[in-house]
Design an enzyme around this catalytic site. Structure first.
Site, short mmCIF file in Angstrom:
data_model
loop_
_atom_site.label_atom_id
_atom_site.label_comp_id
_atom_site.label_asym_id
_atom_site.label_seq_id
_atom_site.Cartn_x
_atom_site.Cartn_y
_atom_site.Cartn_z
N HIS A 114 0.84 -1.20 0.00
CA HIS A 114 0.00 0.00 0.00
C HIS A 114 0.87 1.24 0.00
O HIS A 114 1.93 1.24 0.63
CB HIS A 114 -0.95 0.02 1.21
CG HIS A 114 -2.12 0.89 0.98
ND1 HIS A 114 -2.10 2.25 1.20
CD2 HIS A 114 -3.35 0.61 0.48
CE1 HIS A 114 -3.27 2.75 0.86
NE2 HIS A 114 -4.04 1.79 0.41
N ASP A 139 -7.99 -5.29 -0.70
CA ASP A 139 -8.42 -6.16 -1.80
C ASP A 139 -8.12 -7.63 -1.57
O ASP A 139 -8.68 -8.48 -2.26
CB ASP A 139 -7.74 -5.71 -3.11
CG ASP A 139 -8.35 -4.43 -3.64
OD1 ASP A 139 -9.57 -4.25 -3.48
OD2 ASP A 139 -7.61 -3.60 -4.21
N1 ACO Z 1 4.10 -7.56 -4.57
C1 ACO Z 1 5.44 -7.57 -4.67
N2 ACO Z 1 6.22 -6.51 -4.43
C2 ACO Z 1 5.59 -5.38 -4.06
C3 ACO Z 1 4.20 -5.29 -3.93
C4 ACO Z 1 3.45 -6.44 -4.21
N3 ACO Z 1 2.12 -6.43 -4.10
N4 ACO Z 1 3.85 -4.04 -3.55
C5 ACO Z 1 5.01 -3.36 -3.44
N5 ACO Z 1 6.05 -4.17 -3.76
C6 ACO Z 1 7.46 -3.80 -3.76
C7 ACO Z 1 7.81 -3.13 -5.08
O1 ACO Z 1 8.21 -4.06 -6.06
C8 ACO Z 1 8.89 -2.19 -4.67
O2 ACO Z 1 10.08 -2.91 -4.51
P1 ACO Z 1 11.49 -2.28 -4.98
O3 ACO Z 1 11.66 -1.06 -4.12
O4 ACO Z 1 12.45 -3.38 -4.72
O5 ACO Z 1 11.34 -1.95 -6.44
C9 ACO Z 1 8.46 -1.73 -3.29
O6 ACO Z 1 7.66 -2.79 -2.77
C10 ACO Z 1 7.64 -0.44 -3.32
O7 ACO Z 1 6.52 -0.67 -4.18
P2 ACO Z 1 5.85 0.42 -5.11
O8 ACO Z 1 5.14 -0.27 -6.22
O9 ACO Z 1 6.85 1.48 -5.47
O10 ACO Z 1 4.82 1.04 -4.07
P3 ACO Z 1 3.67 2.03 -4.44
O11 ACO Z 1 3.37 2.79 -3.22
O12 ACO Z 1 3.98 2.78 -5.67
O13 ACO Z 1 2.46 1.04 -4.81
C11 ACO Z 1 0.72 -0.46 -4.68
C12 ACO Z 1 1.48 0.66 -3.97
C13 ACO Z 1 0.32 -0.03 -6.08
C14 ACO Z 1 -0.54 -0.79 -3.89
C15 ACO Z 1 1.62 -1.71 -4.75
O14 ACO Z 1 1.90 -2.16 -3.44
C16 ACO Z 1 1.04 -2.81 -5.59
O15 ACO Z 1 1.22 -2.82 -6.81
N6 ACO Z 1 0.27 -3.77 -4.97
C17 ACO Z 1 -0.38 -4.81 -5.73
C18 ACO Z 1 -1.68 -4.29 -6.34
C19 ACO Z 1 -2.74 -4.06 -5.29
O16 ACO Z 1 -2.99 -4.88 -4.44
N7 ACO Z 1 -3.43 -2.92 -5.40
C20 ACO Z 1 -4.51 -2.55 -4.51
C21 ACO Z 1 -4.08 -1.47 -3.56
S1 ACO Z 1 -5.38 -1.05 -2.41
C22 ACO Z 1 -6.46 -0.19 -3.33
O17 ACO Z 1 -6.10 0.53 -4.23
C23 ACO Z 1 -7.85 -0.39 -3.11
#
Ligand code: ACO
Length: 373
Positions: free
Chosen positions: A258, A309
């Site tokens: 998140h 989710d």
């Molecule tokens: N699975 C694996 N790795 C992850 C995940 C995940 N679900 N979420 C974050 N990470 C990792 C990233 O790869 C990144 O690693 P790195 O620094 O080595 O490159 C680090 O954690 C930071 O992640 P970001 O994607 O930069 O975080 P951001 O704040 O931009 O994204 C998000 C948040 C979009 C929710 C992300 O965690 C994600 O893609 N989750 C999966 C999709 C999801 O469940 N979305 C629903 C969110 S809740 C909602 O909107 C209702």
């Protein structure tokens, strides 16, 4: 140029008195989500988000009456859905289009006066369950059902979807899921809606834009993909291998991580508990067991925790809801938050227009087309 941050992380883009996330605690108008999830009906939450206070008995019954009175869809929308349901259209695309089309049949669509905007908010909130249920029935070759004004918001949706009155357990679970998803500060879809209406565009445009943003898998679209992932994994024994591969390929695991919460999404614990109960009732505890095991491994290996989710997927599945309706259901609930935010935006508007840090080419000179390489 002042601050720049990828994805606007940490940027405070507006003031708002609708919902807050402070130290991983989510509140709507100052009421903790835990309190509301245990006690409130979704209709009360809608009133709270829009009016800033919990309703009295009379105020609540007026709101229910207004929602009931506006729940029918124009025949044109039903005819349109019949036309496009044949093409395997995703229900989120159908919903986005239907909301936009609704604006064509609303005489007040372009009025920005406060009262007209409130009347439109009622109409849109009232009609969104009818749109989702009607589309679902049409594509299954069934006749759409008229909304039942004697049922609660949650019960009426399940009735319109399935053609039978839901039992109390299903209604309570669905109501709680609606309460938990209703608003969430300046999330991507809410921000999108606010940006749109800040140009003084109309409510239908703002909500259509918000639905488009919710549809994406990094936002609301994740819940459908969680169930797809669980279905592919299929058994608890397959989780280790699945996750090893996913980690090796640096895949995003849907339903985890998140932007704002770091120690945990306060909505997830309620949905986890609901998932446990509902999967026991349906005799499919494996979805819960799989989810728990995934949560443990992903937390210990990656330090990531489930978001709203993750457990909502097995909750909706247990309620017998088709997987591609999970995100439209999220939209039914989040509609209340979007509408609260666009009303708030109109009430104290300023165009939202950030800057971009230009990193492209400079000092180019035009070359006539016949001379270009
Ligand atoms: N699975 C694996 N790795 C992850 C995940 C995940 N679900 N979420 C974050 N990470 C990792 C990233 O790869 C990144 O690693 P790195 O620094 O080595 O490159 C680090 O954690 C930071 O992640 P970001 O994607 O930069 O975080 P951001 O704040 O931009 O994204 C998000 C948040 C979009 C929710 C992300 O965690 C994600 O893609 N989750 C999966 C999709 C999801 O469940 N979305 C629903 C969110 S809740 C909602 O909107 C209702």
């Amino acid at each position: 140029m002042t601050t720049k941050t990828r994805g606007l992380e940490g940027v405070v883009a507006t003031t708002s008195s609708i919902s807050s996330i402070i130290n991983d605690v989510l509140t709507y108008r100052g009421y903790s989500i835990d309190d509301l999830a245990e006690n409130a009906s979704f209709e009360e939450v809608v009133y709270l988000l829009w009016k800033g206070k919990l309703p009295t008995v009379r105020e609540l019954s007026e709101m229910k009456e207004q929602l009931g009175a506006n729940a029918d869809l124009p025949q044109e929308i039903i005819a349109q859905m019949k036309a496009y349901s044949v093409n395997s259209v995703h229900p989120m695309a159908a919903l986005r289009t239907a909301i936009s089309t609704l604006g064509l049949y609303d005489q007040e669509a372009d009025s920005l006066c406060e009262n007209a905007n409130y009347r439109k908010a009622i109409r849109i909130q009232a009609k969104i369950p009818s749109i989702v249920a009607t589309f679902s029935r049409i594509r299954e070759g069934k006749d759409p059902l008229s909304p039942r004004k004697d049922l609660s918001f949650a019960a009426n949706f399940l009735y319109m979807l399935n053609g039978k009155e839901p039992d109390e357990i299903a209604v309570n679970a669905f109501n709680k899921a609606l309460v938990l998803h209703a608003d969430h500060e300046l999330n991507a879809s809410t921000f999108t809606g606010r940006v749109c209406v800040a140009t003084l565009s109309d409510i239908y445009s703002g909500i259509t834009a918000a639905i488009g943003a919710l549809k994406g898998p990094l936002h609301g679209g994740a819940n459908e993909r969680v169930m797809k992932m669980l279905s592919e994994i299929y058994e608890v024994e397959n989780i280790d291998l699945y996750l090893q591969k996913a980690f090796a390929n640096k895949e995003k695991i849907m339903g985890f991580g998140h932007r704002v919460y770091k120690s945990g999404d306060p909505r997830a614990k309620h949905l986890r508990e609901m998932s446990k109960r509902l999967t026991e009732i349906t005799g499919e505890s494996k979805w819960y067991d799989m989810s728990i095991k995934m949560e443990q491994i992903i937390k210990s290996e990656k330090g990531l925790v489930p978001n709203v989710d993750f457990y909502s997927a097995s909750v909706y599945h247990s309620l017998g809801i088709k997987h591609d309706l999970f995100t439209p259901i999220f939209a039914i609930s989040r509609m209340s938050g979007w509408l609260a935010h666009v009303l708030e935006q109109y009430s104290n508007n300023r165009l939202i227009r950030p800057r971009a840090d230009y990193v492209g080419m400079k000092n180019q000179t035009y070359v006539r087309i016949e001379k270009r390489q």
